[in-house]
Design an enzyme around this catalytic site. Structure first.
Site, PDB file in Angstrom:
ATOM      1  CG  ASP A 412     -51.091  10.816  84.680  1.00 23.43           C
ATOM      2  OD1 ASP A 412     -50.669  11.636  85.514  1.00 23.43           O
ATOM      3  OD2 ASP A 412     -52.187  10.241  84.793  1.00 23.43           O
ATOM      4  CG  ASP A 799     -64.569  13.382  75.940  1.00 25.56           C
ATOM      5  OD1 ASP A 799     -65.391  12.757  76.638  1.00 25.56           O
ATOM      6  OD2 ASP A 799     -64.024  12.896  74.935  1.00 25.56           O
TER       7      ASP A 799
END
Length: 1099
Positions: A412, A799
């Site tokens: 990224d 998450d």
């Protein structure tokens, strides 16, 4: 997908598509060269007609429009050219729409009235049609209005003789086409998803046999000679499968014939391959029943405690009393939220041998499901490339079929250092992977494997292994030198940016403005290992980034990997690991498949979570980095409910669960009837229950019941499986799918495939173009990505939010703890880094609490268990505990400085209550340690760091979250490092200044000052003042003992506190002390009260 070792870079929005490091003949500069023109509506290439000419939709202005947009505009739009506004005429191959004129010069009756509709097809047919319509453009392909191949095309499509037919929706590998009882249309597609039937000779007329399920089954051939032959073959196969049965009987384990198999219906259950792949191991009743009893007793004691506290206020210190009672009530509620989700703890056991017997039959290809593995990294300066390389090497060497594994590395940060390091890693993997599999070594990350001390004289180690191990260690040392050289080179970036080997500028020189990049290093047609064996796929992915777009950090990167993997490999299961978490157990994927592929219980499992284990932590684990209490106690408790929460790494997902589908509906058993009540009573109650059930069903409508349709083989029916025949997306049109998943028909079609897979006959250019499109920065606009699909946006702890959404859809998760830890990673071991890690987690919880996804009010009416909801509520509420915790830790110092206390004069009843409360708290902890297998050191460190993190990181996270969500202000806490001594665990003693250290240090100082003042006052006032002092001292020592690891971290290895911490804390403590003296001094405001002592001093 073969790129011949070249980097693919491009932007779907900017119409860029470049192959770097290619020769002049192979280099593609843009999509325009693929077909000639670009559609001005959707941006795709304009295909060619059957005659090989470019498709022209408008004969007046020749405005470039592809056939799909042309058909859509005629069917759903205003039926006119977007440029000249001329009405579109019907072209050859297109169906007639309302308003078309009669055309005598076009003889196209086969297509003129062919109105295809995706809604009328099943999910597999729709998927195949969408694949074909999308991937066969530009090759003379001819489709109707819906993009479905016409009858003539279906009739001439190539057939795959290896794919079985269908019988009542079930596969039968033994039935030939002429014996099939069900007429299957000959226009089915090809691939491993649709099952075609050979096309009969057109000269011989077909004899259609209508199928009516109510008729006798013998009418359709069952009971005929062919059916009996198949039954005999089936018995023979069953007998072959029972070779693993260890039978003990009177015949001393003789062979079984067909008659014996029929006479013993329970015999197939003895086959190891048919047994469950896992089982639950409940906690022994001798451990769990006392634990539950203590919890109930503790609840009763808490009720009596609060009854006493509320009825006995301290009038002389009413403010302190009220504050303490409010804090204690909050602590009690927090304890309830944390305690009751641990009511049903369980453990699990897997059977890897049964998995192999079931899905890896000898002499046949492996039937294990494919797995796509995601590795995410951002900044190589913070995440060393050598660590990432070890993680990738452990994945490539995993004990799993190589054709079933694909590793995707998400960069990224678009760093060329990561790209070059991955290139070196792929070269070293050619030597490392065969070495690991040849000698079955563990772990398969070379850095940690070679750090192990091996006794060559133990277990009679073979000399050949010793030689190869030493040679491989030299190879790894050379590999490390190359990686470290790349890191050293990357320290100084050239002014013009980095340049690749062919002179092309690195596309990611601007981290915030670069195209998407894909590079296939290893794969099916890539480089083999040194022994000539195939290697798993290794694919580098860097998604497109442009200014003005919200890229959603890690969650956005993971969603990009989900899409690009669906286009390239489309495995039904996904594993995500952080770049510093390597596979420590090479059979970790098999452990997960024991739950995912279990035919009895695997269909409702959305993910399998493994515990996090860490390397490089000191023996005492001063700051509770291992987090053993959470992973070995809390997560086991959740596994007995609806499953553990997702912790961000070391988790195997079911792909369809990430797509936002509901869990498959569970068929309820028929209700039982009783004969013990009169018939009128049963009828009355039964009708009442029936009416209530009908009302409930009308009220509760599933929002997104899109459970996937399964097609099972005849073998599964023979095993006794009875799966519900549900349909998936049967009523959802292609437009709705594209609105949900984005404007990529290839990806949309892949979402319909329950068992994964990609088209076999697809041009690489088409796949590469689709892969670049799905990682473009604007792909997720106006879709449900990040809202209902994929990793959920809105929090830095994506998450927790992602797992919560899955559980709300009715899925359950599984907690798997293998004997050998599946994954191991690295954790920050110095105080400042640990506090900042906890700060980030707490900040995410605050963001979720202030969002619409807060579990307090979100997800009702779904499939979330109420105790599971308690756990999620606790996971987002705990940062708010920092406020009462700081206040409560300040009370001891205030009581010692003022001579007052939060409890009145203690009676015998109050003493018994306090003693019983402390005993129940200790007993609960001891029993948890007993059934959870946690040591007392780990439990005590967890208790200490709960206080340390609560008064520092949680407080700052709460402030930062409120400023960010309510005020839109982003704040960051800087960390500056100081030097540390070299040696083992030297990082533990590194001091990094951060403002998070001020609150706990201040609490330490004021409590120490309070202890000194209290003892001095007792000494001056005499014996009578020592009794009340003990309660206050106990309270203060409780705070100091919990903050002791923090104090030790401040002192460091030299047992010396940093000057800046000391100055700030003393200053803050002095200010608070002076403020208290000003507000509530020790003496009255009128001055000291003078009294005559009564002694005559004149005499």
């Amino acid at each position: 997908m073969d790129t011949r070792g070249r980097l693919v870079a491009g932007s779907h929005n900017r119409n860029e598509f470049v192959l770097i490091n290619a020769d002049e003949n192979g280099k593609i500069k843009s999509v325009k060269e693929l077909s000639g023109q670009i559609c001005q509506i959707c941006g795709d290439e304009v295909e060619l007609t059957v005659d090989g000419e470019l498709f022209v939709a408008c004969n007046e202005c020749a405005f470039p429009v592809c056939r799909l947009c042309y058909e859509y505009e005629r069917r759903e739009g205003n039926q006119a050219c977007p440029q000249c506004k001329t009405r579109y005429k019907r072209l050859k191959g297109s169906p007639r729409v309302e308003g078309d004129e009669e055309e005598d010069d076009i003889d196209d009756l086969d297509n003129e009235f062919d109105y295809g509709n995706l809604d009328g097809l099943g999910p597999q047919e729709a998927a195949e049609a969408m694949h074909s319509a999308r991937l066969n453009t530009g090759r003379g392909y001819h489709s109707n209005a819906s993009g479905i191949p016409t009858f003539s095309e279906r009739e001439t499509s190539p057939l795959s003789p290896d794919i079985p037919l269908l019988t009542y929706g079930e596969e039968d590998y033994e039935i030939s086409s002429d014996q099939h009882a069900l007429i299957v249309p000959p226009f089915m597609g090809h691939g491993n998803r649709i099952h075609p039937m050979p096309v009969p000779d057109p000269s011989i007329p077909l004899q259609p046999r209508p199928m009516v399920p109510k008729k006798d089954i013998a009418v359709y051939g069952y009971g005929s000679v062919a059916w009996k032959d198949r039954m005999e073959d089936w018995k023979k196969r069953q007998n072959d499968r029972l070779q693993v049965v260890q039978h003990q009987g009177d015949n001393d384990g003789g062979n079984f014939g067909g008659n014996e198999l029929d006479d013993d219906p329970d015999l197939p259950m003895m086959d190891e391959g048919r047994q469950p792949l896992s089982r639950k191991l409940p906690i022994p009743s001798s451990k769990i029943n006392p634990y539950r009893l203590i919890i109930i007793i503790r609840l009763v004691i808490l009720g009596l405690f609060f009854h006493y506290r509320l009825l006995h206020p301290v009038n002389s210190a009413y403010g302190l009393w009220l504050t303490s009672v409010i804090c204690e009530i909050w602590f009690a509620v927090s304890w309830i939220l944390d305690q009751f989700p641990k009511w049903y703890p369980i453990e699990r056991e897997t059977y890897l041998d049964r998995l192999s017997l079931r899905y890896e039959k000898e002499g046949k290809p492996s039937e294990l499901a494919s797995v796509d593995i995601f590795v995410s990294t951002v900044d190589p300066s913070k995440e060393p490339p050598l660590i990432t390389a070890n993680t990738v090497l452990s994945i490539l060497a995993v004990d799993y079929p190589v054709d079933k594994v694909a590793c995707y590395v998400s960069d990224d940060g678009a760093a060329m250092l990561t790209f070059e390091a991955l290139s070196e890693t792929s070269e070293f993997a050619r030597k490392w992977v065969p070495f690991c599999k040849k000698y079955n070594i563990e772990p398969r990350a070379p850095e940690w494997y070679f750090s192990l001390k091996i006794d060559y004289l133990k277990n009679k180690v073979h000399p050949a292994f010793v030689r190869e191990r030493r040679a491989m260690k030299r190879e790894y040392e050379e590999f490390k030198v190359k990686i470290n050289a790349l890191v050293a080179t990357a320290q100084k970036v050239p002014e013009d940016g980095w340049t690749m080997q062919d002179g092309t500028p690195w596309p990611g020189n601007n981290v915030r403005d670069h195209p998407g990049m894909i590079q296939v290093f290893l794969g099916h047609s890539g480089v083999c290992d040194v022994e000539g064996n195939e290697l798993p796929r290794l694919i580098y992915v860097s998604r497109e980034k442009r200014p003005g777009f919200d890229h959603h950090k890690k969650a956005g990167a993971m969603n990009a990997l989900v899409r690009v993997s669906a286009v390239i490999s489309n495995a039904p299961y996904l594993l995500n690991v952080d770049c510093d978490h390597y596979i420590n157990n090479s059979k970790a994927l098999r452990e997960a498949m024991c739950f995912m592929m279990d035919p009895q219980s695997g269909k409702k499992v959305c993910y399998v979570q493994f515990p996090q284990r860490f390397d490089g932590i000191d023996r005492h684990d001063r700051y509770s980095n291992r987090n053993v209490v959470f992973f070995d106690i809390n997560m086991k408790g959740l596994d007995g409910l609806q499953g553990p929460i997702y912790v961000g790494t070391g988790c195997v997902f079911r792909r369809v669960a990430l797509y936002g589908f509901d869990a498959p509906a569970k068929k309820k058993a028929p209700s039982k009837t009783c004969n013990c009540w009169p018939k009128w009573c049963c009828l009355c109650c039964g009708s009442r229950k029936k009416n209530a059930k009908t009302k409930k069903e009308k009220k509760k409508k599933p929002k997104n019941r899109e459970a996937s349709k399964q097609i099972h083989a005849l073998e599964n029916i023979e095993e006794g499986k009875d799966e519900p025949n549900t349909e998936k997306l049967s009523n959802m049109s292609q437009m709705k799918l594209e609105k949900k998943y984005g404007q990529s028909p290839v990806f949309v079609a892949s979402t319909l495939l329950e068992n994964g897979g990609v088209p076999q006959h697809v041009s690489p250019a088409s796949l590469l173009k689709e892969a670049i499109q799905v990682i473009s920065c604007g792909y997720e606009d106006k879709t449900e990505w990040g809202k209902e699909v994929g990793w959920i946006y809105g929090s830095v702890t994506e998450d927790i939010l992602t797992g919560f959404k899955m559980h709300c859809h009715g899925w359950r998760s599984v907690y798997c703890i293998p004997k050998r830890p599946a994954f191991k990673g690295s954790a920050p071991i110095n105080l400042s880094d640990r506090l900042h890690q906890v700060l980030r987690w707490a900040l995410g919880s605050v963001e979720i609490f202030l969002s619409r996804h807060c579990p307090i009010w979100y997800g009702y009416g779904g499939g979330l268990n109420w105790l599971e909801r308690f756990s999620y509520i606790n996971s987002v509420v705990y940062p708010w505990t920092s406020i009462p915790l700081i206040v409560y830790c300040t009370l001891p110092a205030i009581c010692l400085l003022t001579g007052q206390f939060i409890v009145p004069a203690i009676s015998n009843y109050a003493s018994l209550l306090f003693i019983a409360l402390f005993i129940s708290i200790a007993a609960t902890g001891i029993l948890e340690m007993q059934w959870g297998g946690v040591g007392i050191d780990d439990w005590w460190r967890n208790e200490q760091f709960w206080v340390i993190g609560g008064v520092s990181s949680h407080l700052f996270a709460l402030i930062q979250g409120l400023l960010k969500v309510l005020g839109g202000v982003s704040t960051n806490f800087t960390v500056t490092s100081k030097g540390a001594d070299d040696g083992e665990f030297s990082e533990l003693y590194i001091f990094k200044w951060t403002s998070l250290l001020i609150p706990p240090t201040t609490l330490l100082i004021i409590n120490i000052v309070g202890v000194v003042v209290g003892i001095s006052d007792a000494i001056n006032n005499g014996y009578d003042s020592w009794g009340p002092l003990f309660g206050r001292l106990f309270f203060a020592f409780w705070v100091i003992v919990h903050l002791y690891p923090f104090l030790k971290g401040l002192l460091g290895k030299q047992d010396r506190m940093p000057t800046i911490i000391l100055v700030w804390s003393i200053l803050l403590a002095s200010i608070l002390t002076l403020m208290w003296v000003r507000i509530n001094p020790f003496v009255s405001r009128d001055g000291p009260v003078l009294e005559v002592c009564g002694l005559n001093c004149d005499k």
